[in-house]
Enzyme design. Sequence first.
Site, short mmCIF file in Angstrom:
data_model
loop_
_atom_site.label_atom_id
_atom_site.label_comp_id
_atom_site.label_asym_id
_atom_site.label_seq_id
_atom_site.Cartn_x
_atom_site.Cartn_y
_atom_site.Cartn_z
N GLU A 56 7.14 3.07 11.20
CA GLU A 56 6.92 3.24 12.63
C GLU A 56 5.57 2.73 13.10
O GLU A 56 5.31 2.71 14.30
CB GLU A 56 7.08 4.72 13.01
CG GLU A 56 8.52 5.19 12.94
CD GLU A 56 8.71 6.60 13.47
OE1 GLU A 56 7.68 7.29 13.74
OE2 GLU A 56 9.86 7.03 13.63
N LYS A 57 4.71 2.29 12.18
CA LYS A 57 3.46 1.68 12.64
C LYS A 57 3.77 0.48 13.54
O LYS A 57 3.12 0.26 14.55
CB LYS A 57 2.59 1.23 11.46
CG LYS A 57 1.27 0.57 11.92
CD LYS A 57 0.44 0.08 10.75
CE LYS A 57 0.99 -1.19 10.16
NZ LYS A 57 0.80 -2.36 11.08
N LEU A 112 2.03 6.30 7.59
CA LEU A 112 1.08 6.89 6.64
C LEU A 112 -0.32 6.44 7.02
O LEU A 112 -0.52 5.30 7.46
CB LEU A 112 1.40 6.46 5.20
CG LEU A 112 2.10 7.54 4.35
CD1 LEU A 112 3.47 7.83 4.93
CD2 LEU A 112 2.19 7.12 2.91
N MET A 152 -2.15 2.93 7.76
CA MET A 152 -2.17 2.04 6.59
C MET A 152 -1.55 0.70 6.95
O MET A 152 -0.50 0.62 7.58
CB MET A 152 -1.42 2.68 5.43
CG MET A 152 -2.17 3.84 4.82
SD MET A 152 -1.38 4.45 3.30
CE MET A 152 -2.57 5.71 2.83
N SER A 153 -2.24 -0.36 6.53
CA SER A 153 -1.81 -1.72 6.83
C SER A 153 -2.36 -2.65 5.76
O SER A 153 -3.45 -2.42 5.22
CB SER A 153 -2.33 -2.15 8.21
OG SER A 153 -2.15 -3.53 8.42
N HIS A 158 3.98 1.27 2.31
CA HIS A 158 5.15 0.55 1.79
C HIS A 158 5.87 1.36 0.72
O HIS A 158 7.10 1.44 0.70
CB HIS A 158 4.72 -0.79 1.17
CG HIS A 158 4.20 -1.80 2.14
ND1 HIS A 158 2.89 -2.22 2.12
CD2 HIS A 158 4.81 -2.47 3.14
CE1 HIS A 158 2.72 -3.12 3.06
NE2 HIS A 158 3.86 -3.28 3.71
N ARG A 198 -3.57 -5.41 6.35
CA ARG A 198 -4.78 -6.01 6.92
C ARG A 198 -6.03 -5.17 6.69
O ARG A 198 -7.14 -5.66 6.80
CB ARG A 198 -4.59 -6.26 8.42
CG ARG A 198 -3.66 -7.43 8.73
CD ARG A 198 -3.62 -7.69 10.23
NE ARG A 198 -2.97 -8.96 10.52
CZ ARG A 198 -1.68 -9.13 10.70
NH1 ARG A 198 -0.88 -8.07 10.59
NH2 ARG A 198 -1.17 -10.31 10.98
N HIS A 215 0.86 -1.19 0.00
CA HIS A 215 0.00 0.00 0.00
C HIS A 215 0.89 1.24 0.00
O HIS A 215 2.13 1.12 -0.11
CB HIS A 215 -0.94 -0.01 1.21
CG HIS A 215 -0.24 -0.27 2.53
ND1 HIS A 215 0.61 0.64 3.11
CD2 HIS A 215 -0.26 -1.35 3.35
CE1 HIS A 215 1.07 0.16 4.25
NE2 HIS A 215 0.58 -1.06 4.41
#
Length: 281
Positions: A149-150, A177, A185-186, A36, A188, A33
């Site tokens: 950093e998520k 992000l 944003m993930s 990335h 999943r 996404h």
Amino acid sequence: MVIYTQKETLIQALSSAKKNDRIGFVPTMGALHKGHISLVKKALSENDVVVVSIFVNPTQFNNSADLQTYPRTPEDDISLLKNLNGEVIVYLPEVSDLYEDAVSAKIYNFGGLENEMEGKHRKGHFDGVGTIVSKLLKIVKPDSAYFGEKDFQQLQIVKKLVSIEKLPVKIVGCPILREENGLAMSSRNKRLSEIKFVESELIYKTLKEVQEKFSSTSIADLNVLVAERFLQNPHLKLEYFEIANEETLKTAKRKNKGSKYRAFIAVFAGEVRLIDNMPLN
């Protein structure tokens, strides 16, 4: 863009790179996404060649159902990477290429970082992370590797791993992000229903509220506030919320002058587990 599926051919290709070329590395589990892509763009801006690995690592999943349902979109991933300006190499291996006959994780001592938050709820998770990151770094041998950093706890674990194994690589943390509603944003997120995606805005809103009230409110009261916010929402279930020391990741009971703190949260939206974090001071 060149795609490699075997480590031997990737190693050979990288060994023939120009002597002074800097190599950047972005390890991913695919389902790429914008978060990335921001890591890859950062890597491209600082290096001559960037390797992006796409590999769903089995040893970091303590839940077999989560491993089976983890989104896999290799064709879409490659299309996204093809649109970037710069020399991108993709490493897309099978499990056997990295683990050969033994799909198991090495046991690590990360100085206690592995026992906090995610470590409490996902036993063995960071042993799996350490194992695969170590393997990949030794294959790619990058000058710099980029992590979002998520997964802040993972970022700290990887920095510790590099120190333990004395790997000559710079670990670069990159900002989270977010979706338009604030959700981190993930990969999943693709599994969320429309209603759960909308309701997941509560995660970001709650973290922002904690951030705004941190200087004037006790940690105990902030813990109560967060629990109350999620009790009122039928679509989201709070797994944990913790305010922790940013360096040690140990849960904070009270604030100490001179220490940096960060809020960490894990929430279930149905079967989908979402994590996030936010600096507080």
